[in-house]
Design a protein around this motif. Structure first.
Motif, PDB file in Angstrom:
ATOM      1  N   THR A   7       0.838  -1.189   0.000  1.00 21.22           N
ATOM      2  CA  THR A   7       0.000   0.000   0.000  1.00 21.22           C
ATOM      3  C   THR A   7       0.872   1.237   0.000  1.00 21.22           C
ATOM      4  O   THR A   7       1.905   1.280   0.668  1.00 21.22           O
ATOM      5  CB  THR A   7      -0.918   0.021   1.242  1.00 21.22           C
ATOM      6  N   ASN A   8       0.470   2.223  -0.774  1.00 20.37           N
ATOM      7  CA  ASN A   8       1.203   3.479  -0.856  1.00 20.37           C
ATOM      8  C   ASN A   8       0.571   4.474   0.111  1.00 20.37           C
ATOM      9  O   ASN A   8      -0.478   5.054  -0.175  1.00 20.37           O
ATOM     10  CB  ASN A   8       1.159   4.037  -2.275  1.00 20.37           C
ATOM     11  N   THR A   9       1.209   4.639   1.253  1.00 19.15           N
ATOM     12  CA  THR A   9       0.625   5.428   2.334  1.00 19.15           C
ATOM     13  C   THR A   9       1.538   6.583   2.725  1.00 19.15           C
ATOM     14  O   THR A   9       2.714   6.365   3.031  1.00 19.15           O
ATOM     15  CB  THR A   9       0.383   4.555   3.577  1.00 19.15           C
ATOM     16  N   ILE A  10       0.982   7.788   2.716  1.00 21.25           N
ATOM     17  CA  ILE A  10       1.727   8.925   3.254  1.00 21.25           C
ATOM     18  C   ILE A  10       1.366   9.047   4.730  1.00 21.25           C
ATOM     19  O   ILE A  10       0.235   9.359   5.086  1.00 21.25           O
ATOM     20  CB  ILE A  10       1.383  10.238   2.529  1.00 21.25           C
ATOM     21  N   ARG A  11       2.333   8.746   5.577  1.00 25.11           N
ATOM     22  CA  ARG A  11       2.177   8.963   7.010  1.00 25.11           C
ATOM     23  C   ARG A  11       3.139  10.072   7.392  1.00 25.11           C
ATOM     24  O   ARG A  11       4.306  10.053   7.003  1.00 25.11           O
ATOM     25  CB  ARG A  11       2.475   7.688   7.796  1.00 25.11           C
ATOM     26  N   PRO A  53       8.648  12.245   4.555  1.00 24.70           N
ATOM     27  CA  PRO A  53       7.877  12.480   5.778  1.00 24.70           C
ATOM     28  C   PRO A  53       7.972  11.354   6.800  1.00 24.70           C
ATOM     29  O   PRO A  53       7.452  11.492   7.905  1.00 24.70           O
ATOM     30  CB  PRO A  53       6.441  12.625   5.258  1.00 24.70           C
ATOM     31  N   SER A  54       8.639  10.249   6.454  1.00 20.90           N
ATOM     32  CA  SER A  54       8.772   9.122   7.372  1.00 20.90           C
ATOM     33  C   SER A  54      10.091   9.197   8.126  1.00 20.90           C
ATOM     34  O   SER A  54      11.168   9.064   7.536  1.00 20.90           O
ATOM     35  CB  SER A  54       8.695   7.792   6.618  1.00 20.90           C
ATOM     36  N   PHE A  55      10.023   9.371   9.437  1.00 23.14           N
ATOM     37  CA  PHE A  55      11.223   9.437  10.260  1.00 23.14           C
ATOM     38  C   PHE A  55      11.980   8.114  10.226  1.00 23.14           C
ATOM     39  O   PHE A  55      13.207   8.093  10.053  1.00 23.14           O
ATOM     40  CB  PHE A  55      10.824   9.791  11.701  1.00 23.14           C
ATOM     41  N   ILE A 117       8.603  11.201  -7.678  1.00 25.32           N
ATOM     42  CA  ILE A 117       8.085  10.473  -6.513  1.00 25.32           C
ATOM     43  C   ILE A 117       8.520   9.025  -6.589  1.00 25.32           C
ATOM     44  O   ILE A 117       8.417   8.380  -7.637  1.00 25.32           O
ATOM     45  CB  ILE A 117       6.552  10.568  -6.446  1.00 25.32           C
ATOM     46  N   GLN A 118       8.986   8.529  -5.458  1.00 29.57           N
ATOM     47  CA  GLN A 118       9.385   7.130  -5.338  1.00 29.57           C
ATOM     48  C   GLN A 118       8.712   6.532  -4.114  1.00 29.57           C
ATOM     49  O   GLN A 118       8.720   7.123  -3.037  1.00 29.57           O
ATOM     50  CB  GLN A 118      10.908   7.029  -5.208  1.00 29.57           C
ATOM     51  N   TRP A 119       8.113   5.356  -4.300  1.00 29.62           N
ATOM     52  CA  TRP A 119       7.497   4.631  -3.192  1.00 29.62           C
ATOM     53  C   TRP A 119       8.411   3.484  -2.786  1.00 29.62           C
ATOM     54  O   TRP A 119       8.710   2.619  -3.588  1.00 29.62           O
ATOM     55  CB  TRP A 119       6.128   4.092  -3.609  1.00 29.62           C
ATOM     56  N   ASP A 120       8.862   3.509  -1.537  1.00 33.30           N
ATOM     57  CA  ASP A 120       9.769   2.484  -1.019  1.00 33.30           C
ATOM     58  C   ASP A 120       9.147   1.818   0.201  1.00 33.30           C
ATOM     59  O   ASP A 120       8.330   2.421   0.894  1.00 33.30           O
ATOM     60  CB  ASP A 120      11.102   3.113  -0.605  1.00 33.30           C
ATOM     61  N   PRO A 121       9.540   0.580   0.495  1.00 33.25           N
ATOM     62  CA  PRO A 121       9.002  -0.065   1.692  1.00 33.25           C
ATOM     63  C   PRO A 121       9.267   0.774   2.945  1.00 33.25           C
ATOM     64  O   PRO A 121      10.385   1.229   3.177  1.00 33.25           O
ATOM     65  CB  PRO A 121       9.761  -1.397   1.751  1.00 33.25           C
ATOM     66  N   GLU A 122       8.212   0.971   3.721  1.00 29.45           N
ATOM     67  CA  GLU A 122       8.371   1.631   5.018  1.00 29.45           C
ATOM     68  C   GLU A 122       9.226   0.737   5.910  1.00 29.45           C
ATOM     69  O   GLU A 122       9.376  -0.464   5.657  1.00 29.45           O
ATOM     70  CB  GLU A 122       6.987   1.879   5.631  1.00 29.45           C
ATOM     71  N   ARG A 123       9.794   1.307   6.952  1.00 31.96           N
ATOM     72  CA  ARG A 123      10.687   0.560   7.830  1.00 31.96           C
ATOM     73  C   ARG A 123      10.137   0.468   9.243  1.00 31.96           C
ATOM     74  O   ARG A 123       9.449   1.358   9.724  1.00 31.96           O
ATOM     75  CB  ARG A 123      12.064   1.217   7.859  1.00 31.96           C
ATOM     76  N   LEU A 130       8.709  -3.140   5.601  1.00 31.22           N
ATOM     77  CA  LEU A 130       7.314  -3.441   5.884  1.00 31.22           C
ATOM     78  C   LEU A 130       6.508  -3.504   4.585  1.00 31.22           C
ATOM     79  O   LEU A 130       6.994  -3.118   3.518  1.00 31.22           O
ATOM     80  CB  LEU A 130       6.731  -2.367   6.803  1.00 31.22           C
ATOM     81  N   GLU A 131       5.273  -3.979   4.695  1.00 27.15           N
ATOM     82  CA  GLU A 131       4.424  -4.070   3.515  1.00 27.15           C
ATOM     83  C   GLU A 131       3.968  -2.701   3.035  1.00 27.15           C
ATOM     84  O   GLU A 131       3.796  -2.491   1.834  1.00 27.15           O
ATOM     85  CB  GLU A 131       3.212  -4.956   3.817  1.00 27.15           C
ATOM     86  N   GLU A 132       3.763  -1.773   3.964  1.00 25.18           N
ATOM     87  CA  GLU A 132       3.403  -0.419   3.563  1.00 25.18           C
ATOM     88  C   GLU A 132       4.561   0.240   2.831  1.00 25.18           C
ATOM     89  O   GLU A 132       5.720   0.043   3.182  1.00 25.18           O
ATOM     90  CB  GLU A 132       3.056   0.434   4.783  1.00 25.18           C
ATOM     91  N   ARG A 133       4.221   1.044   1.835  1.00 25.43           N
ATOM     92  CA  ARG A 133       5.246   1.823   1.151  1.00 25.43           C
ATOM     93  C   ARG A 133       5.193   3.280   1.606  1.00 25.43           C
ATOM     94  O   ARG A 133       4.132   3.835   1.871  1.00 25.43           O
ATOM     95  CB  ARG A 133       5.073   1.733  -0.368  1.00 25.43           C
ATOM     96  N   SER A 134       6.373   3.864   1.697  1.00 22.82           N
ATOM     97  CA  SER A 134       6.540   5.234   2.165  1.00 22.82           C
ATOM     98  C   SER A 134       7.033   6.099   1.015  1.00 22.82           C
ATOM     99  O   SER A 134       7.796   5.642   0.165  1.00 22.82           O
ATOM    100  CB  SER A 134       7.538   5.246   3.320  1.00 22.82           C
TER     101      SER A 134
END
Length: 206
Positions: A7-11, A53-55, A117-123, A130-134
């Motif tokens: 999933t491409n999620t902006i957190r 935006p992902s720390f 824009i690049q979507w990479d696995p969240e950490r 992780l399954e979510e992408r950041s």
């Protein structure tokens, strides 16, 4: 076995006016920026600069501020207007068929867009994918002046925080480390903008 789709999620950490993004730099660039409250030389306006935006994604990328050239972690608070302006002018780094009809359309978009824009696995806290992408947002020299001169509201040095969290992780104090993480929640995008960048749609902000 059921496999969940990415999933491409902006957190992000945000309020009604601003969103916080992160970058890692060497002290030669970071220290003058913190002192001035905005980027000044030797920061280069002629190169693409990537904001996230992902720390935790940046912690994985910078090795918790230990990699050469990434020894300082900056939190840059920018206007939501600027953030969404950047997203609206972006092309994806890959030819996603949800966005482009064919490779030639994608190549043309990449060639003409000032933002990538690049979507990479969240950490995870320990750096696992992780399954979510950041999201990562690359600002080219054609738009970076807007980032520096118009969108940036404040710059904060989070290097001490990054090192403190990393030290707690090394000591096995996971709960205490997690409690220090900047709070991030799904960022609400207008539906058309979410479609433009292939982001999952979130509920409107209340």
């Amino acid at each position: 076995m059921l496999v969940r789709a990415m999933t491409n999620t902006i957190r992000a950490r945000y309020d009604s006016e601003s969103i916080t993004v992160y970058q890692a730099y060497a002290p030669a660039i970071a220290e003058p920026a913190v002192a001035a409250g905005h980027f000044i030389p030797p920061f280069s306006r002629s190169r693409m600069t990537w904001i996230k935006p992902s720390f935790l994604w940046l912690m994985a990328r910078s090795g918790w501020a230990r990699k050469p050239g990434q020894e300082m972690i900056l939190a840059i608070r920018i206007t939501r207007t600027g953030w969404e302006e950047a997203l609206s002018q972006a092309a994806l780094s890959h030819p996603d068929r949800r966005r482009y009809t064919d490779t030639s359309e994608w190549r043309r978009a990449v060639r003409e867009a000032p933002v990538r824009i690049q979507w990479d696995p969240e950490r995870s806290l320990r750096g696992a994918k992780l399954e979510e992408r950041s999201i990562q947002v690359g600002l080219s020299r054609h738009i970076v002046a807007s980032y520096v001169d118009e969108w940036t509201l404040a710059i904060e040095d989070l290097t001490p925080l990054a090192r403190r969290i990393h030290r707690l992780l090394q000591d096995g104090k996971i709960t205490r480390a997690r409690a220090l993480l900047p709070a991030e929640s799904p960022y609400p995008l207008p539906p058309a903008l979410a479609d433009h960048i292939t982001a999952d749609k979130s509920e409107p902000a209340r």
